[in-house]
Design a protein around this motif. Structure first.
Motif, short mmCIF file in Angstrom:
data_model
loop_
_atom_site.label_atom_id
_atom_site.label_comp_id
_atom_site.label_asym_id
_atom_site.label_seq_id
_atom_site.Cartn_x
_atom_site.Cartn_y
_atom_site.Cartn_z
N PRO A 1 0.80 -1.22 0.00
CA PRO A 1 0.00 0.00 0.00
C PRO A 1 0.83 1.28 0.00
CG PRO A 1 -0.92 -1.59 1.52
CD PRO A 1 0.39 -2.15 1.07
N GLU A 2 2.02 1.21 0.60
CA GLU A 2 2.86 2.39 0.68
C GLU A 2 3.33 2.86 -0.69
OE1 GLU A 2 3.24 -0.37 2.50
OE2 GLU A 2 2.47 0.46 4.40
N LEU A 3 3.19 2.01 -1.72
CA LEU A 3 3.58 2.43 -3.06
C LEU A 3 2.73 3.62 -3.52
CD1 LEU A 3 5.22 2.01 -5.65
CD2 LEU A 3 3.49 0.35 -6.39
N ILE A 4 1.45 3.62 -3.16
CA ILE A 4 0.58 4.74 -3.48
C ILE A 4 1.17 6.03 -2.90
CG2 ILE A 4 -1.69 5.77 -3.13
CD1 ILE A 4 -1.93 3.50 -5.04
N GLU A 5 1.56 5.96 -1.66
CA GLU A 5 2.11 7.12 -0.96
C GLU A 5 3.42 7.57 -1.60
OE1 GLU A 5 2.39 8.40 3.69
OE2 GLU A 5 3.02 6.37 3.17
N LYS A 6 4.26 6.61 -1.97
CA LYS A 6 5.55 6.93 -2.59
C LYS A 6 5.36 7.64 -3.93
CE LYS A 6 8.05 2.98 -0.59
NZ LYS A 6 8.69 1.67 -0.91
N VAL A 7 4.44 7.11 -4.75
CA VAL A 7 4.21 7.71 -6.06
C VAL A 7 3.60 9.10 -5.91
CG1 VAL A 7 3.00 7.49 -8.26
CG2 VAL A 7 3.96 5.46 -7.16
N ALA A 8 2.66 9.24 -4.98
CA ALA A 8 2.02 10.54 -4.76
C ALA A 8 3.04 11.59 -4.30
CB ALA A 8 0.90 10.41 -3.73
N LYS A 9 3.96 11.19 -3.43
CA LYS A 9 4.98 12.13 -2.95
C LYS A 9 5.97 12.49 -4.05
CE LYS A 9 4.88 11.14 2.00
NZ LYS A 9 5.64 10.60 3.18
N GLN A 10 6.29 11.52 -4.89
CA GLN A 10 7.29 11.73 -5.93
C GLN A 10 6.73 12.52 -7.11
OE1 GLN A 10 10.45 10.59 -5.65
NE2 GLN A 10 11.24 11.01 -7.70
N TYR A 11 5.49 12.22 -7.50
CA TYR A 11 4.96 12.79 -8.73
C TYR A 11 3.66 13.59 -8.54
CZ TYR A 11 8.32 9.58 -10.77
OH TYR A 11 9.47 8.91 -11.08
N GLY A 12 3.11 13.57 -7.35
CA GLY A 12 1.87 14.28 -7.08
C GLY A 12 0.65 13.36 -7.12
N SER A 13 -0.33 13.66 -6.29
CA SER A 13 -1.52 12.82 -6.22
C SER A 13 -2.26 12.75 -7.54
CB SER A 13 -2.47 13.33 -5.13
OG SER A 13 -1.95 13.09 -3.85
N GLN A 14 -2.19 13.84 -8.34
CA GLN A 14 -2.92 13.88 -9.60
C GLN A 14 -2.44 12.80 -10.56
OE1 GLN A 14 -0.44 16.01 -8.93
NE2 GLN A 14 0.90 15.59 -10.68
N CYS A 15 -1.25 12.24 -10.29
CA CYS A 15 -0.67 11.20 -11.14
C CYS A 15 -1.17 9.80 -10.77
CB CYS A 15 0.85 11.27 -11.02
SG CYS A 15 1.75 9.96 -11.85
N VAL A 16 -1.75 9.67 -9.57
CA VAL A 16 -2.04 8.34 -9.02
C VAL A 16 -3.52 7.98 -9.16
CG1 VAL A 16 -1.82 6.84 -7.02
CG2 VAL A 16 -0.23 8.74 -7.32
N VAL A 17 -3.79 6.97 -9.98
CA VAL A 17 -5.13 6.41 -10.11
C VAL A 17 -5.13 5.05 -9.40
CG1 VAL A 17 -6.94 5.63 -11.68
CG2 VAL A 17 -5.45 7.56 -12.32
N ALA A 18 -5.85 4.96 -8.30
CA ALA A 18 -5.94 3.69 -7.59
C ALA A 18 -7.04 2.86 -8.25
CB ALA A 18 -6.25 3.91 -6.12
N SER A 19 -6.65 1.74 -8.83
CA SER A 19 -7.59 0.86 -9.52
C SER A 19 -8.16 -0.16 -8.54
CB SER A 19 -6.88 0.15 -10.68
OG SER A 19 -7.75 -0.75 -11.31
N VAL A 20 -9.48 -0.25 -8.49
CA VAL A 20 -10.15 -1.17 -7.56
C VAL A 20 -11.08 -2.06 -8.36
CG1 VAL A 20 -11.68 -1.36 -5.57
CG2 VAL A 20 -10.05 0.54 -5.70
N GLN A 21 -10.83 -3.36 -8.31
CA GLN A 21 -11.68 -4.35 -8.98
C GLN A 21 -12.56 -4.99 -7.91
OE1 GLN A 21 -8.75 -6.85 -10.83
NE2 GLN A 21 -8.17 -5.27 -12.32
N ALA A 22 -13.84 -4.75 -7.97
CA ALA A 22 -14.75 -5.13 -6.89
C ALA A 22 -15.70 -6.24 -7.30
CB ALA A 22 -15.55 -3.91 -6.44
N LYS A 23 -15.88 -7.20 -6.39
CA LYS A 23 -16.88 -8.26 -6.57
C LYS A 23 -17.80 -8.27 -5.35
CE LYS A 23 -14.66 -11.71 -9.56
NZ LYS A 23 -14.31 -13.15 -9.68
N HIS A 24 -19.08 -8.48 -5.63
CA HIS A 24 -20.08 -8.49 -4.55
C HIS A 24 -19.92 -9.73 -3.69
CE1 HIS A 24 -24.15 -8.78 -2.72
NE2 HIS A 24 -24.03 -7.48 -2.69
N THR A 25 -20.06 -9.53 -2.38
CA THR A 25 -20.05 -10.63 -1.41
C THR A 25 -21.25 -10.48 -0.49
OG1 THR A 25 -18.80 -9.47 0.31
CG2 THR A 25 -17.53 -10.56 -1.43
#
Length: 248
Positions: free
Chosen positions: A107-131
């Motif tokens: 998860p810290e990769l999101i934080e690293k990329v956001a700090k290095q390149y800005g949050s506007q660069c980071v798209v968190a992809s979420v693949q969701a299935k119903h449970t």
């Protein structure tokens, strides 16, 4: 609200399936990206559909060519595992990177990329299935369970610095049966960052049904564009019509 073309790519071909499975070839990614750009699409998302399975991303050459012909924001995802991969993607012409499997594992990769390149660069992809208890986040193009609850995960992604979410309903993807409205509404209510919705569009009424109860930042389209049942202007008109109806 952005109209976004989603191109899932396998072995240099755009592919399409149902529930991210049963994939069939659709066409050349560069030709399609250029055609959608010329037709007025707002953004393009390129996803290497099998990258995380083989620990690589084969889209850098596709991305480089696309960035020379397409002048709207391009997001690339699939197989980006670390800051070096993100740097390569941005150098090849990406405006943003989509992270899913690597983010679940670190998860810290999101934080690293956001700090290095800005949050506007980071798209968190979420693949969701119903449970039975809501929705579970999946990785490996919807193949592998994570045990992570989607609503907990999207809140965490926002805290880590993700600039926006790419929310894919695996249950709805490719079915043309309508968006997963409860999922979209729940995620939209859980976070304050933009949410892009992917999976389920089949006809204009599906946009009406979605926008009656929630309003994401963007809608992803694949089948409708690939099989020419709608173009960017048609989809934009449907969105504007739905928004106008909501305001009455």
């Amino acid at each position: 609200m952005r109209v976004i073309a989603r191109l899932d790519v396998k072995n240099q071909f755009v592919i399409k399936g149902i529930h991210l499975e049963g994939l069939r070839k659709v066409g050349d990614p560069n030709q399609l990206a250029k055609a959608y750009y010329e037709a007025g699409i707002d953004e393009i998302i390129l996803i290497d559909a099998v990258a995380s399975l083989y620990n690589r991303n084969n889209l850098f050459s596709v991305l480089q060519k696309a960035s020379e012909e397409v002048f709207v924001p391009i997001t690339i995802g699939g197989g980006l595992r670390n800051l070096y991969d993100v740097e390569k993607a941005l150098d090849a012409g990406a405006d943003k990177v989509a992270l899913n499997t690597a983010a679940i594992r670190e998860p810290e990769l999101i934080e690293k990329v956001a700090k290095q390149y800005g949050s506007q660069c980071v798209v968190a992809s979420v693949q969701a299935k119903h449970t039975a208890n809501g929705w579970e986040a999946y990785i490996e193009t919807g193949r592998e369970k994570t045990g992570v609850q989607v609503l907990d995960w999207v809140r965490r992604l926002q805290e880590l610095g993700a600039g926006e979410l790419l929310l894919t309903s695996v249950d709805k993807e490719g079915t043309k049966s309508g968006f997963d409205i409860p999922l979209v509404r729940a995620v939209n209510n859980a976070v304050s960052i933009p949410v892009i919705v992917s999976g389920g569009y089949g006809q204009p009424k599906h946009i009406n049904e979605l926008l009656e109860v929630t309003e994401p930042s963007g809608l992803c389209f694949a089948s409708a564009l690939h099989y020419k049942t709608a173009c960017a202007s048609d989809l934009r008109d449907s969105i504007e019509s739905a928004k106008a109806g909501r305001m009455k």
